[in-house]
Design a protein around this motif. Structure first.
Motif, PDB file in Angstrom:
ATOM      1  N   GLY A  55       0.804  -1.216   0.000  1.00 41.06           N
ATOM      2  CA  GLY A  55       0.000   0.000   0.000  1.00 41.06           C
ATOM      3  C   GLY A  55       0.836   1.265   0.000  1.00 41.06           C
ATOM      4  O   GLY A  55       0.373   2.307   0.464  1.00 41.06           O
ATOM      5  N   LEU A  56       2.057   1.210  -0.481  1.00 39.47           N
ATOM      6  CA  LEU A  56       2.923   2.376  -0.503  1.00 39.47           C
ATOM      7  C   LEU A  56       2.494   3.343  -1.605  1.00 39.47           C
ATOM      8  O   LEU A  56       1.993   2.941  -2.648  1.00 39.47           O
ATOM      9  N   VAL A  57       2.702   4.627  -1.355  1.00 39.13           N
ATOM     10  CA  VAL A  57       2.380   5.664  -2.332  1.00 39.13           C
ATOM     11  C   VAL A  57       3.557   6.634  -2.432  1.00 39.13           C
ATOM     12  O   VAL A  57       4.385   6.735  -1.531  1.00 39.13           O
ATOM     13  N   ARG A  58       3.592   7.364  -3.519  1.00 44.09           N
ATOM     14  CA  ARG A  58       4.620   8.396  -3.698  1.00 44.09           C
ATOM     15  C   ARG A  58       4.175   9.659  -2.962  1.00 44.09           C
ATOM     16  O   ARG A  58       2.987   9.868  -2.706  1.00 44.09           O
ATOM     17  N   PRO A  59       5.134  10.495  -2.643  1.00 42.20           N
ATOM     18  CA  PRO A  59       4.759  11.782  -2.015  1.00 42.20           C
ATOM     19  C   PRO A  59       3.824  12.571  -2.931  1.00 42.20           C
ATOM     20  O   PRO A  59       3.965  12.550  -4.149  1.00 42.20           O
ATOM     21  N   ASN A  60       2.858  13.246  -2.340  1.00 40.78           N
ATOM     22  CA  ASN A  60       1.885  14.095  -3.018  1.00 40.78           C
ATOM     23  C   ASN A  60       0.908  13.305  -3.888  1.00 40.78           C
ATOM     24  O   ASN A  60       0.218  13.894  -4.706  1.00 40.78           O
ATOM     25  N   GLU A  61       0.823  12.005  -3.745  1.00 42.58           N
ATOM     26  CA  GLU A  61      -0.183  11.217  -4.460  1.00 42.58           C
ATOM     27  C   GLU A  61      -1.460  11.185  -3.634  1.00 42.58           C
ATOM     28  O   GLU A  61      -1.426  11.177  -2.405  1.00 42.58           O
ATOM     29  N   VAL A  62      -2.571  11.168  -4.308  1.00 40.75           N
ATOM     30  CA  VAL A  62      -3.867  11.077  -3.637  1.00 40.75           C
ATOM     31  C   VAL A  62      -4.458   9.709  -3.968  1.00 40.75           C
ATOM     32  O   VAL A  62      -4.532   9.325  -5.133  1.00 40.75           O
TER      33      VAL A  62
END
Length: 99
Positions: free
Chosen positions: A82-89
Motif C-alpha cells: 500500500g505504498l504511495v509516492r509523495p503528493n499522491e492522492v
C-alpha cells in the motif's frame, strides 16, 4: 499300496515348497506386489519433483525480475504494502454491492 503313499509324499513336499516360494515371490517384502507399489510411488515422486522444479524456476524468474526491474519492485510495493509516492492522492471506494 505303500508305493502309492510314497508317490503322494514325493509330490506333496515339493508342491508345498513351491507354494511357499510362490507366496513370498508375490506377497513377500520384496515380492511382485511390493515392486509394483514402489514403482507407482516412484512415479508420484517424479511427478512431484517435476512440479517443484517448474515452481522453482518461476520463483527464480520472479527473484531476477525483482533484482533487475525497478518498475516490478514498485508495482509489488504499491499493491502488497500500500505504498504511495509523495503528493499522491489515493481514492478508496467501497466494494461493489455494499451500502
Amino acid at each position: 499300496m505303500t508305493g502309492i503313499r510314497i508317490t503322494r509324499r514325493t509330490w506333496l513336499i515339493p508342491a508345498i515348497c513351491l507354494a511357499f516360494i510362490l507366496f513370498f515371490t508375490v506377497f513377500g517384502e520384496r515380492g511382485l506386489l511390493r515392486i509394483y507399489e514402489m514403482r507407482q510411488e516412484k512415479q508420484r515422486i517424479e511427478h512431484t519433483v517435476a512440479d517443484l522444479r517448474i515452481e522453482n524456476q518461476k520463483l527464480r524468474s520472479s527473484i531476477e525480475a525483482l533484482r533487475s526491474d525497478r518498475h516490478q519492485l514498485e508495482r509489488i510495493a504499491r499493491k502488497e504494502l500500500g505504498l504511495v509516492r509523495p503528493n499522491e492522492v489515493i481514492y478508496q471506494f467501497p466494494p461493489s454491492g455494499s451500502k
